[in-house]
Every structure is written in structure tokens, then in C-alpha cells.
Design a protein around this motif. Structure first.
Motif, PDB file in Angstrom:
ATOM      1  N   ARG A 117      56.019   4.454 124.654  1.00 45.46           N
ATOM      2  CA  ARG A 117      56.534   5.794 124.393  1.00 45.46           C
ATOM      3  C   ARG A 117      56.099   6.653 125.566  1.00 45.46           C
ATOM      4  O   ARG A 117      54.934   6.670 125.932  1.00 45.46           O
ATOM      5  N   SER A 167      60.296   9.589 124.648  1.00 45.71           N
ATOM      6  CA  SER A 167      61.354   8.594 124.708  1.00 45.71           C
ATOM      7  C   SER A 167      60.730   7.207 124.853  1.00 45.71           C
ATOM      8  O   SER A 167      59.518   7.045 124.806  1.00 45.71           O
ATOM      9  N   ASN A 217      68.761   9.632 124.607  1.00 47.87           N
ATOM     10  CA  ASN A 217      69.585   9.801 123.412  1.00 47.87           C
ATOM     11  C   ASN A 217      70.847  10.553 123.778  1.00 47.87           C
ATOM     12  O   ASN A 217      70.847  11.403 124.659  1.00 47.87           O
ATOM     13  N   LYS A 227      64.928   1.951 118.265  1.00 41.63           N
ATOM     14  CA  LYS A 227      65.321   2.151 116.866  1.00 41.63           C
ATOM     15  C   LYS A 227      64.131   2.449 115.944  1.00 41.63           C
ATOM     16  O   LYS A 227      64.326   2.832 114.797  1.00 41.63           O
ATOM     17  N   MET A 228      62.908   2.278 116.450  1.00 40.16           N
ATOM     18  CA  MET A 228      61.712   2.538 115.638  1.00 40.16           C
ATOM     19  C   MET A 228      61.513   4.045 115.449  1.00 40.16           C
ATOM     20  O   MET A 228      61.927   4.840 116.286  1.00 40.16           O
ATOM     21  N   ASP A 229      60.829   4.413 114.363  1.00 40.04           N
ATOM     22  CA  ASP A 229      60.445   5.806 114.146  1.00 40.04           C
ATOM     23  C   ASP A 229      59.151   6.038 114.930  1.00 40.04           C
ATOM     24  O   ASP A 229      58.088   5.549 114.555  1.00 40.04           O
ATOM     25  N   LEU A 230      59.247   6.771 116.023  1.00 40.31           N
ATOM     26  CA  LEU A 230      58.087   6.981 116.898  1.00 40.31           C
ATOM     27  C   LEU A 230      57.373   8.300 116.634  1.00 40.31           C
ATOM     28  O   LEU A 230      56.460   8.662 117.365  1.00 40.31           O
ATOM     29  N   ALA A 231      57.808   9.013 115.579  1.00 37.41           N
ATOM     30  CA  ALA A 231      57.155  10.277 115.237  1.00 37.41           C
ATOM     31  C   ALA A 231      55.669  10.008 114.958  1.00 37.41           C
ATOM     32  O   ALA A 231      55.319   9.082 114.241  1.00 37.41           O
TER      33      ALA A 231
END
Length: 165
Positions: free
Chosen positions: A129, A133, A158, A98-102
Motif C-alpha cells: 500500500r 493505492s 482507480n 480488490k482487498m479492503d485496505l482501509a
């Protein structure tokens, strides 16, 4: 399906030092369960250190259910013998999903789950990461048996990427 968050691809890698249930070894296989879902690996004949390297994909729904694992010895004329079980709380994994991994580089450790009395982990388990993913390498100690461990790799898929499976 309602409340589907995505897919959890579980690669069942190997069993290590599994308990013998037959004179010549055991014909081992793994059953994964999550909620009402149940998937099995193939049977590895006469082996206490089987190598499966098989991918099993489960649907993750809300509320999040634990991943349950059972190892069995396949028998021909009698019910299969249980060779141990383990459970993995995937909530820390889902928190990472659910984290923003950008902007986070590939192969970066997001968090580490440590062994405790509340889980079946053998060692620290890193959630990282990987290839855009979230992945986790896991070694679970089997319960209710004299010995045995099972090695897994978890990978998040996803729903939008699910067609690529």
C-alpha cells in the motif's frame, strides 16, 4: 469501455546489462502490451543500461491479461532488433487491489510474489500500500536473449481518480 477495472500506471525505470545489438551499443526502447493495447518508451541511444523513468498507463479490463514487455534496438535502415522479452502475471497485484485496505498503514507490504519458473521475476516482488493505492516494484529478467533486466514500478489508479492523471 465495458469491463474496465481501472488503470495501471507502469513506470519503466531502467534497463540493466541489456544485450548489445550494434557495434557501438544499442538504441533501446521498451514496448508494453496488455491485450490490444501497445505503448512505447522513448529511444535511449548507444546505451546498454538505459534510464527511461517514463510512465505508461494501461487500461485493465476483465478478464485480466498479463503485462507483456519487449525491448528493442532501434535501427534506421533495417527492422528493429529484439533485445529480449518478459511477461508479468498481474493477478496477484489485482487481488491486492480488490482487498479492503482501509486502516492498513501506508507502505505496508500486502503480499510478496516470489521468482519461479512460471514468471520472469529476478527477486521477490513486494506488493504494498503506497499513498492510498497499491504499488509493486518489479525487476524482470529478459527471455530469449543472452542478458538483460528491466526495472518497473506498477501503481494502481482507480477510475474515480483517473481524472487526476
Amino acid at each position: 469501455m465495458e469491463n474496465v477495472l481501472g488503470l495501471l500506471r507502469v513506470r519503466v525505470l531502467r534497463g540493466v546489462n541489456l544485450a548489445s545489438r550494434d557495434a557501438g551499443g544499442s538504441d533501446a526502447y521498451v514496448v508494453l502490451r496488455m491485450g490490444d493495447q501497445k505503448l512505447k518508451t522513448s529511444v535511449k541511444k548507444n546505451c546498454l543500461n538505459p534510464e527511461w523513468n517514463e510512465d505508461l498507463t494501461l487500461c485493465v479490463t476483465d478478464p485480466i491479461q498479463p503485462l507483456k514487455l519487449e525491448v528493442y534496438d532501434k535501427d534506421t535502415f533495417t527492422p528493429d532488433d529484439i533485445m529480449g522479452d518478459a511477461e508479468l502475471d498481474i493477478q496477484p497485484f489485482m487481488d491486492a487491489v480488490k482487498m479492503d485496505l482501509a486502516g492498513i498503514p501506508n507502505v505496508t507490504i500486502i503480499t510478496t510474489v516470489r521468482p519461479s519458473r512460471q514468471n520472469c521475476l529476478v527477486d521477490d516482488s513486494h506488493i504494498s500500500r503506497k499513498d492510498g493505492s497499491v504499488a509493486q516494484d518489479v525487476v524482470l529478467r529478459l527471455r530469449n536473449v543472452e542478458s538483460g533486466e528491466v526495472e518497473l514500478q506498477l501503481l494502481w489508479v482507480n477510475i474515480s481518480r483517473a481524472q487526476d492523471i
